[in-house]
Design a protein around this motif. Sequence first.
Motif, PDB file in Angstrom:
ATOM      1  N   LYS A   1       1.647   5.039  -7.740  1.00 19.48           N
ATOM      2  CA  LYS A   1       2.219   5.234  -6.416  1.00 19.48           C
ATOM      3  C   LYS A   1       1.094   5.588  -5.443  1.00 19.48           C
ATOM      4  CE  LYS A   1       6.800   4.926  -6.610  1.00 19.48           C
ATOM      5  NZ  LYS A   1       7.598   4.108  -5.682  1.00 19.48           N
ATOM      6  N   ARG A   2       1.062   4.901  -4.313  1.00 16.11           N
ATOM      7  CA  ARG A   2       0.045   5.193  -3.308  1.00 16.11           C
ATOM      8  C   ARG A   2       0.715   5.475  -1.972  1.00 16.11           C
ATOM      9  NH1 ARG A   2      -4.693   0.730  -4.683  1.00 16.11           N
ATOM     10  NH2 ARG A   2      -5.012   1.397  -6.836  1.00 16.11           N
ATOM     11  N   TYR A   3      -0.041   6.136  -1.104  1.00 12.67           N
ATOM     12  CA  TYR A   3       0.510   6.508   0.189  1.00 12.67           C
ATOM     13  C   TYR A   3      -0.384   5.963   1.283  1.00 12.67           C
ATOM     14  CZ  TYR A   3       2.600   9.257   3.877  1.00 12.67           C
ATOM     15  OH  TYR A   3       3.229   9.632   5.028  1.00 12.67           O
TER      16      TYR A   3
ATOM     17  N   GLU B   1       8.864  14.450   5.568  1.00 11.89           N
ATOM     18  CA  GLU B   1       9.675  15.488   4.937  1.00 11.89           C
ATOM     19  C   GLU B   1      11.167  15.194   5.078  1.00 11.89           C
ATOM     20  OE1 GLU B   1       8.595  17.943   3.101  1.00 11.89           O
ATOM     21  OE2 GLU B   1       6.562  17.209   3.383  1.00 11.89           O
ATOM     22  N   LYS B   2      11.528  14.387   6.079  1.00 11.87           N
ATOM     23  CA  LYS B   2      12.932  14.040   6.307  1.00 11.87           C
ATOM     24  C   LYS B   2      13.328  12.766   5.564  1.00 11.87           C
ATOM     25  CE  LYS B   2      13.066  16.188  10.879  1.00 11.87           C
ATOM     26  NZ  LYS B   2      13.303  15.976  12.338  1.00 11.87           N
ATOM     27  N   GLY B   3      12.435  12.277   4.739  1.00 14.64           N
ATOM     28  CA  GLY B   3      12.792  11.144   3.901  1.00 14.64           C
ATOM     29  C   GLY B   3      12.216   9.814   4.334  1.00 14.64           C
ATOM     30  N   LYS B   4      11.318   9.813   5.316  1.00 14.29           N
ATOM     31  CA  LYS B   4      10.730   8.550   5.737  1.00 14.29           C
ATOM     32  C   LYS B   4       9.808   8.043   4.643  1.00 14.29           C
ATOM     33  CE  LYS B   4       8.114   6.307   9.416  1.00 14.29           C
ATOM     34  NZ  LYS B   4       7.413   6.481  10.705  1.00 14.29           N
ATOM     35  N   LYS B   5      10.046   6.836   4.163  1.00 15.33           N
ATOM     36  CA  LYS B   5       9.271   6.294   3.044  1.00 15.33           C
ATOM     37  C   LYS B   5       7.972   5.673   3.524  1.00 15.33           C
ATOM     38  CE  LYS B   5       9.615   3.251  -0.963  1.00 15.33           C
ATOM     39  NZ  LYS B   5      10.460   2.281  -1.691  1.00 15.33           N
ATOM     40  N   GLU B   6       6.854   6.189   3.030  1.00 12.33           N
ATOM     41  CA  GLU B   6       5.547   5.656   3.399  1.00 12.33           C
ATOM     42  C   GLU B   6       4.742   5.227   2.175  1.00 12.33           C
ATOM     43  OE1 GLU B   6       4.408   5.151   6.349  1.00 12.33           O
ATOM     44  OE2 GLU B   6       5.734   6.280   7.659  1.00 12.33           O
ATOM     45  N   ASP B   7       5.307   5.435   0.985  1.00 13.95           N
ATOM     46  CA  ASP B   7       4.547   5.126  -0.221  1.00 13.95           C
ATOM     47  C   ASP B   7       4.882   3.727  -0.719  1.00 13.95           C
ATOM     48  OD1 ASP B   7       7.131   5.763  -0.914  1.00 13.95           O
ATOM     49  OD2 ASP B   7       6.575   6.578  -2.862  1.00 13.95           O
ATOM     50  N   TYR B   8       4.029   3.212  -1.612  1.00 15.77           N
ATOM     51  CA  TYR B   8       4.245   1.904  -2.210  1.00 15.77           C
ATOM     52  C   TYR B   8       3.667   1.912  -3.618  1.00 15.77           C
ATOM     53  CZ  TYR B   8      -0.615   1.189  -0.679  1.00 15.77           C
ATOM     54  OH  TYR B   8      -1.960   1.313  -0.471  1.00 15.77           O
ATOM     55  N   THR B   9       4.103   0.968  -4.429  1.00 14.66           N
ATOM     56  CA  THR B   9       3.694   0.912  -5.833  1.00 14.66           C
ATOM     57  C   THR B   9       2.675  -0.202  -6.043  1.00 14.66           C
ATOM     58  OG1 THR B   9       5.860   1.706  -6.523  1.00 14.66           O
ATOM     59  CG2 THR B   9       4.510   0.641  -8.202  1.00 14.66           C
ATOM     60  N   VAL B  10       1.651   0.107  -6.823  1.00 16.24           N
ATOM     61  CA  VAL B  10       0.625  -0.878  -7.170  1.00 16.24           C
ATOM     62  C   VAL B  10       0.577  -1.028  -8.686  1.00 16.24           C
ATOM     63  CG1 VAL B  10      -1.831  -1.461  -7.105  1.00 16.24           C
ATOM     64  CG2 VAL B  10      -0.757  -0.382  -5.130  1.00 16.24           C
ATOM     65  N   TYR B  11       0.640  -2.272  -9.156  1.00 15.45           N
ATOM     66  CA  TYR B  11       0.534  -2.562 -10.586  1.00 15.45           C
ATOM     67  C   TYR B  11      -0.869  -3.082 -10.888  1.00 15.45           C
ATOM     68  CZ  TYR B  11       5.642  -2.479 -10.374  1.00 15.45           C
ATOM     69  OH  TYR B  11       6.945  -2.097 -10.184  1.00 15.45           O
ATOM     70  N   THR B  12      -1.442  -2.596 -11.970  1.00 19.52           N
ATOM     71  CA  THR B  12      -2.712  -3.144 -12.461  1.00 19.52           C
ATOM     72  C   THR B  12      -2.388  -4.115 -13.587  1.00 19.52           C
ATOM     73  OG1 THR B  12      -3.883  -1.092 -11.934  1.00 19.52           O
ATOM     74  CG2 THR B  12      -4.969  -2.627 -13.443  1.00 19.52           C
ATOM     75  N   VAL B  13      -2.761  -5.373 -13.380  1.00 16.26           N
ATOM     76  CA  VAL B  13      -2.421  -6.440 -14.324  1.00 16.26           C
ATOM     77  C   VAL B  13      -3.705  -7.000 -14.933  1.00 16.26           C
ATOM     78  CG1 VAL B  13      -1.223  -8.637 -14.632  1.00 16.26           C
ATOM     79  CG2 VAL B  13      -0.423  -7.025 -12.897  1.00 16.26           C
ATOM     80  N   GLU B  14      -3.782  -6.936 -16.247  1.00 18.66           N
ATOM     81  CA  GLU B  14      -4.963  -7.427 -16.961  1.00 18.66           C
ATOM     82  C   GLU B  14      -4.672  -8.787 -17.575  1.00 18.66           C
ATOM     83  OE1 GLU B  14      -7.564  -4.860 -19.691  1.00 18.66           O
ATOM     84  OE2 GLU B  14      -6.504  -6.172 -21.100  1.00 18.66           O
ATOM     85  N   THR B  15      -5.558  -9.744 -17.344  1.00 14.56           N
ATOM     86  CA  THR B  15      -5.406 -11.091 -17.889  1.00 14.56           C
ATOM     87  C   THR B  15      -6.652 -11.473 -18.669  1.00 14.56           C
ATOM     88  OG1 THR B  15      -3.987 -11.761 -16.051  1.00 14.56           O
ATOM     89  CG2 THR B  15      -4.984 -13.520 -17.339  1.00 14.56           C
TER      90      THR B  15
ATOM     91  N   GLU C   1      -4.951  -6.040  -8.990  1.00 20.87           N
ATOM     92  CA  GLU C   1      -3.979  -5.096  -8.455  1.00 20.87           C
ATOM     93  C   GLU C   1      -2.928  -5.859  -7.669  1.00 20.87           C
ATOM     94  OE1 GLU C   1      -5.709  -1.958  -6.185  1.00 20.87           O
ATOM     95  OE2 GLU C   1      -6.185  -0.767  -7.965  1.00 20.87           O
ATOM     96  N   VAL C   2      -1.677  -5.642  -8.024  1.00 17.73           N
ATOM     97  CA  VAL C   2      -0.562  -6.313  -7.360  1.00 17.73           C
ATOM     98  C   VAL C   2       0.306  -5.262  -6.683  1.00 17.73           C
ATOM     99  CG1 VAL C   2       1.434  -7.823  -7.655  1.00 17.73           C
ATOM    100  CG2 VAL C   2      -0.574  -8.110  -9.132  1.00 17.73           C
ATOM    101  N   THR C   3       0.454  -5.373  -5.371  1.00 16.52           N
ATOM    102  CA  THR C   3       1.306  -4.441  -4.638  1.00 16.52           C
ATOM    103  C   THR C   3       2.757  -4.887  -4.724  1.00 16.52           C
ATOM    104  OG1 THR C   3      -0.485  -3.947  -3.094  1.00 16.52           O
ATOM    105  CG2 THR C   3       1.743  -3.385  -2.393  1.00 16.52           C
ATOM    106  N   ASP C   4       3.620  -3.966  -5.119  1.00 14.95           N
ATOM    107  CA  ASP C   4       5.039  -4.275  -5.282  1.00 14.95           C
ATOM    108  C   ASP C   4       5.685  -4.560  -3.930  1.00 14.95           C
ATOM    109  OD1 ASP C   4       7.572  -4.578  -6.255  1.00 14.95           O
ATOM    110  OD2 ASP C   4       7.948  -2.437  -6.516  1.00 14.95           O
TER     111      ASP C   4
END
Length: 212
Positions: A115-117, A147-161, A181-184
């Motif tokens: 999770k990143r911000y 603090e009131k619930g505003k979403k600013e984060d996102y998920t990053v997947y590390t994919v190895e090939t 790195e793949v951003t969700d």
Amino acid sequence: MKNIILITFVALLTTSCATTYLIHQYKDPETGFFESNKLFIIGLEGDFKLREQFEKSLVHAFEEENVRAVKSIDFFEDSFTKEKKTIEELNEIEKTLLNAEFDAILLTKVTGTEKRYYTASMLHQFMTSNQTFEDYYYGNQYEYLREKGKKEDYTVYTVETSLYCICPEKERQLLWRGEIEVTDTDNTKKNIHNFIKTLFKSLRNNDLILIH
């Protein structure tokens, strides 16, 4: 004018969160150009539907580049990934692939989730030279909103090939390995598309499988 440039730059940076990046890679120094005659695609994923969607999308993308590719789901029974394999069993699987005229294996797995911000105010803080109190507060008030619930984060997947050659003269040789790195984007199809786009660019740059 300065504010317009700043807003535009912030918008571009925010958009860049929805991209993919090659963060690490290794190529066997003895490998020049490698062209596969028949590529075996494996997605190491416990979710069968996701694995099927991933392998199907990847095979389709290779076929559009005139590369013959086959999904592991089509070649092996479902037990291939559900049961742990011994070295002896993997040797037999490799022989089966060689007999079926495969010469390379492309294996992909997710190795990490993070999770990143995204903090837009950091950019504002460092890009403004004559910054007033109003400027700084305006750029950082999101802290209250968060603090009131505003979403600013996102998920990053590390994919190895990993790309392995199973040619008779180079059995089990690792030709290339990369971490992407793949951003969700909350859209699995788009995530896979972004991954494939970055993967293909990396393979071309390393003279592997794909023709420039």
